[in-house]
Write an enzyme that holds these catalytic residues in place. Structure first.
Site, PDB file in Angstrom:
ATOM      1  N   TYR A 137      45.239 -17.640  11.313  1.00 30.80           N
ATOM      2  CA  TYR A 137      43.869 -17.882  11.868  1.00 30.80           C
ATOM      3  C   TYR A 137      43.080 -19.245  11.730  1.00 30.80           C
ATOM      4  O   TYR A 137      42.707 -19.885  12.642  1.00 30.80           O
ATOM      5  CB  TYR A 137      42.958 -17.113  10.986  1.00 30.80           C
ATOM      6  CG  TYR A 137      41.462 -17.250  11.187  1.00 30.80           C
ATOM      7  CD1 TYR A 137      40.596 -16.627  12.310  1.00 30.80           C
ATOM      8  CD2 TYR A 137      40.761 -17.864  10.128  1.00 30.80           C
ATOM      9  CE1 TYR A 137      39.400 -16.792  12.419  1.00 30.80           C
ATOM     10  CE2 TYR A 137      39.131 -17.942  10.299  1.00 30.80           C
ATOM     11  CZ  TYR A 137      38.780 -17.459  11.364  1.00 30.80           C
ATOM     12  OH  TYR A 137      37.373 -17.641  11.516  1.00 30.80           O
ATOM     13  N   VAL A 190      33.991  -9.779   2.412  1.00 33.29           N
ATOM     14  CA  VAL A 190      33.783  -9.150   1.334  1.00 33.29           C
ATOM     15  C   VAL A 190      32.428  -8.720   0.741  1.00 33.29           C
ATOM     16  O   VAL A 190      32.508  -7.545   0.009  1.00 33.29           O
ATOM     17  CB  VAL A 190      34.257 -10.458   0.098  1.00 33.29           C
ATOM     18  CG1 VAL A 190      33.258 -11.726   0.326  1.00 33.29           C
ATOM     19  CG2 VAL A 190      34.251  -9.829  -1.070  1.00 33.29           C
TER      20      VAL A 190
HETATM   21  P1  NAD Z   1      32.650 -10.637  14.738  1.00 32.95           P
HETATM   22  O1  NAD Z   1      34.071  -9.885  15.073  1.00 32.95           O
HETATM   23  O2  NAD Z   1      31.514 -10.006  14.720  1.00 32.95           O
HETATM   24  O3  NAD Z   1      32.384 -11.329  16.390  1.00 32.95           O
HETATM   25  C1  NAD Z   1      33.419 -11.750  17.421  1.00 32.95           C
HETATM   26  C2  NAD Z   1      32.840 -11.370  18.642  1.00 32.95           C
HETATM   27  O4  NAD Z   1      34.033 -11.680  19.544  1.00 32.95           O
HETATM   28  C3  NAD Z   1      32.944  -9.803  18.857  1.00 32.95           C
HETATM   29  O5  NAD Z   1      31.824  -9.271  19.392  1.00 32.95           O
HETATM   30  C4  NAD Z   1      34.243  -9.382  19.570  1.00 32.95           C
HETATM   31  O6  NAD Z   1      34.013  -8.260  20.424  1.00 32.95           O
HETATM   32  C5  NAD Z   1      34.346 -10.842  20.563  1.00 32.95           C
HETATM   33  N1  NAD Z   1      35.613 -10.929  21.082  1.00 32.95           N
HETATM   34  C6  NAD Z   1      36.644 -11.112  20.225  1.00 32.95           C
HETATM   35  N2  NAD Z   1      37.791 -11.058  20.961  1.00 32.95           N
HETATM   36  C7  NAD Z   1      37.380 -11.279  22.329  1.00 32.95           C
HETATM   37  C8  NAD Z   1      37.885 -11.890  23.470  1.00 32.95           C
HETATM   38  N3  NAD Z   1      39.247 -11.769  23.555  1.00 32.95           N
HETATM   39  N4  NAD Z   1      37.033 -11.858  24.573  1.00 32.95           N
HETATM   40  C9  NAD Z   1      35.764 -11.624  24.520  1.00 32.95           C
HETATM   41  N5  NAD Z   1      35.198 -11.342  23.406  1.00 32.95           N
HETATM   42  C10 NAD Z   1      35.943 -11.117  22.334  1.00 32.95           C
HETATM   43  O7  NAD Z   1      32.687 -11.879  14.013  1.00 32.95           O
HETATM   44  P2  NAD Z   1      31.556 -13.021  13.579  1.00 32.95           P
HETATM   45  O8  NAD Z   1      31.871 -12.928  12.089  1.00 32.95           O
HETATM   46  O9  NAD Z   1      30.463 -12.894  14.083  1.00 32.95           O
HETATM   47  O10 NAD Z   1      32.623 -14.333  14.150  1.00 32.95           O
HETATM   48  C11 NAD Z   1      32.135 -15.197  14.967  1.00 32.95           C
HETATM   49  C12 NAD Z   1      32.574 -16.574  15.045  1.00 32.95           C
HETATM   50  O11 NAD Z   1      32.487 -17.088  13.851  1.00 32.95           O
HETATM   51  C13 NAD Z   1      34.318 -16.280  15.273  1.00 32.95           C
HETATM   52  O12 NAD Z   1      34.631 -17.211  16.152  1.00 32.95           O
HETATM   53  C14 NAD Z   1      34.666 -16.482  13.840  1.00 32.95           C
HETATM   54  O13 NAD Z   1      36.092 -16.889  13.901  1.00 32.95           O
HETATM   55  C15 NAD Z   1      33.694 -17.509  13.298  1.00 32.95           C
HETATM   56  N6  NAD Z   1      33.657 -17.585  11.955  1.00 32.95           N
HETATM   57  C16 NAD Z   1      32.877 -16.563  11.274  1.00 32.95           C
HETATM   58  C17 NAD Z   1      32.838 -16.697   9.847  1.00 32.95           C
HETATM   59  C18 NAD Z   1      32.421 -15.547   8.992  1.00 32.95           C
HETATM   60  O14 NAD Z   1      32.346 -15.849   7.919  1.00 32.95           O
HETATM   61  N7  NAD Z   1      31.824 -14.319   9.617  1.00 32.95           N
HETATM   62  C19 NAD Z   1      33.402 -17.932   9.112  1.00 32.95           C
HETATM   63  C20 NAD Z   1      33.997 -18.871   9.935  1.00 32.95           C
HETATM   64  C21 NAD Z   1      34.140 -18.870  11.294  1.00 32.95           C
END
Ligand code: NAD
Length: 334
Positions: A140, A184
Site C-alpha cells: 500500500y 482502528v
Molecule cells: P474509502 O475506502 O472509504 O474510499 C475509497 C473510495 O474509492 C471508495 O468509495 C471506493 O469505492 C472507491 N474506489 C476504490 N477503488 C476504486 C476504483 N478502482 N475505481 C473507482 N473507485 C474506487 O477510503 P478513505 O478512507 O475515504 O480513503 C480515501 C483516500 O485517502 C484513499 O486514497 C486513501 O488511500 C487515502 N488515505 C486515507 C487515510 C485514512 O486514514 N482514511 C489515510 C491516508 C490516506
C-alpha cells in the site's frame, strides 16, 4: 467551476463532496462502490458516474470539462495490500497514472492526490518531515509513493498541476466499522458497543497522528486553490500523536466502558510511531487543523451512536466534553 472526486462515495470523498456542494459547486463523483456506499452521498446533488479508475474510457468521460480532480479512489488498507499486493498496485499505482493521463489529455487544471503517511515507514525521528527519505513497509505504501512520483512527473513533464497530500490516520463519521479492513477508531467503537473482544496488534504503545476528516476536507480545498502548491507533496495531520492505549482510554470514557485490550503479535507492514510536521502545509496552503483529536473523537462517537440502532443501552458523555488534553510531544516515546 466543475470538480470531480474519484472515490467520492467513500469516507473522505463523501465529506469532500458534501463540503463542495454546500459551497454551490458543480460536483461529479466517479466510484466503483467497492468500499464506497450510496448512503454516504444520498440526497447530494452530484453527477454520479459508476465506474472504475482502471477503465480509461470511463475516466475520459468523467474528466471532460472538469477544472480540478480530487483523486481519492484507492484500495486503502495496509493489511489488504499485504494479502493482495497486485490489486493494490493496479488500483492505486496504475489507477493513479490513468487518472493523471486522462487529466492531461482533457486539459484539467489541477489534480489533488490522496497520498498517505505510510510512505515514511518507520522513520527514526519524529515528527515526520516531507524531506525525509521514504521507507515504505507495505505494498500500500509503495503504491502511494508511486502515485506521488507520477504526480510530480506530470507536473514537471506536462505542466499538469498536481498536489499530493500525505494524510495521517483520518477518522470521523461514515468511516466503516464493518469492513474486514476497518481502521482502528471505528473498530474500537464497534467492539466497545457490541461487547466484543478488542484486539490490539503489538503492545498498544504505537502512536498515531489522528486527524479529523474535516481538516482533510479543508486541506483538499486549499490545495486545489493555492498557487504555491503545484508540484508539491505535503503532510496533512494535526501534528500531535496519541497511543492506541490513549485512544482506548478515551473511548472507554466516552462509552462508559472499562475494556482492556487483547494483545496480539505485531502485524506486518504496521509502523510503530507516526506524527507529522505540518509546517510545510501551513506555509504552502495556509493549512491549520480546525478540529483537534479529542473534539473530533467526540463528534465521531456522537455520529456512531446516532447512526446505528443500539444493540444494547450505551451511556455516553460525548456532547458535554469538548476540551482537549495534551498529546505526546514530538520525539517522546512511550
Ligand atoms: P474509502 O475506502 O472509504 O474510499 C475509497 C473510495 O474509492 C471508495 O468509495 C471506493 O469505492 C472507491 N474506489 C476504490 N477503488 C476504486 C476504483 N478502482 N475505481 C473507482 N473507485 C474506487 O477510503 P478513505 O478512507 O475515504 O480513503 C480515501 C483516500 O485517502 C484513499 O486514497 C486513501 O488511500 C487515502 N488515505 C486515507 C487515510 C485514512 O486514514 N482514511 C489515510 C491516508 C490516506
Amino acid at each position: 467551476m466543475k470538480f470531480l472526486i474519484t472515490g467520492g462515495a467513500g469516507f473522505i470523498g463523501s465529506h469532500l463532496a458534501t463540503y463542495l456542494v454546500g459551497k454551490n459547486n458543480e460536483v461529479a463523483i466517479l466510484d466503483n462502490f467497492s468500499t464506497g456506499k450510496r448512503e454516504n452521498i444520498r440526497g447530494l446533488p452530484v453527477e454520479l458516474i459508476k465506474g472504475d479508475i482502471r477503465n480509461i474510457e470511463c475516466l475520459d468521460e468523467a474528466v471532460a470539462g472538469v477544472d480540478t480532480v480530487f483523486h481519492q479512489a484507492a484500495l486503502c488498507s495496509v493489511v489488504r495490500s499485504v494479502n493482495d499486493p497486485l490489486s493494490t498496485h493496479e488500483v492505486n499505482a496504475t489507477g493513479t497514472l490513468k487518472v493523471l493521463e486522462a487529466c492531461r489529455r482533457a486539459g484539467v487544471r489541477r489534480v489533488v492526490f490522496a497520498s498517505s503517511s505510510s510512505v515514511y515507514g518507520d522513520a527514526e525521528s519524529l515528527p515526520k518531515l516531507e524531506q525525509m527519505p521514504a521507507a515504505p513497509l507495505s505494498p500500500y505504501a509503495v503504491s502511494k509513493l508511486i502515485g506521488e512520483h507520477y504526480c510530480q512527473l506530470y507536473w514537471k513533464a506536462f505542466g499538469l498541476e498536481t498536489v499530493a497530500l500525505r494524510y495521517f490516520n483520518v477518522f470521523g463519521p461514515r468511516q466503516d466499522p464493518d469492513s474486514e479492513y476497518a481502521a482502528v477508531i471505528p473498530k474500537f467503537m464497534q467492539a466497545l458497543v457490541n461487547g466484543e473482544p478488542l484486539e490490539v496488534f503489538g503492545d498498544g504503545s504505537q502512536t498515531r497522528d489522528f486527524t479529523y476528516v474535516e481538516n482533510v476536507v479543508l486541506a483538499n480545498v486549499a490545495a486545489a486553490m493555492s498557487a504555491r502548491a503545484a508540484g508539491k507533496v505535503m503532510n496533512i495531520a494535526c501534528g500531535s500523536r496519541w497511543s492506541l492505549l490513549d485512544l482506548l482510554a478515551r473511548l472507554n470514557k466516552l462509552f462508559d466502558t472499562d475494556v482492556s485490550p487483547i494483545l496480539r503479535e505485531w502485524r506486518k507492514g504496521d509502523v510503530r510511531h507516526s506524527q507529522a510536521s505540518i509546517d510545510l502545509a501551513q506555509k504552502l496552503i495556509g493549512f491549520w487543523p480546525q478540529v483537534g483529536f479529542e473534539q473530533g473523537l467526540n463528534k465521531t462517537v456522537g455520529w456512531y451512536l446516532s447512526s446505528r440502532r443500539p444493540e444494547r443501552e450505551v451511556v455516553t458523555r460525548v456532547l458535554s466534553d469538548t476540551r482537549e488534553s495534551v498529546p505526546l510531544q514530538a520525539g517522546s516515546r512511550q
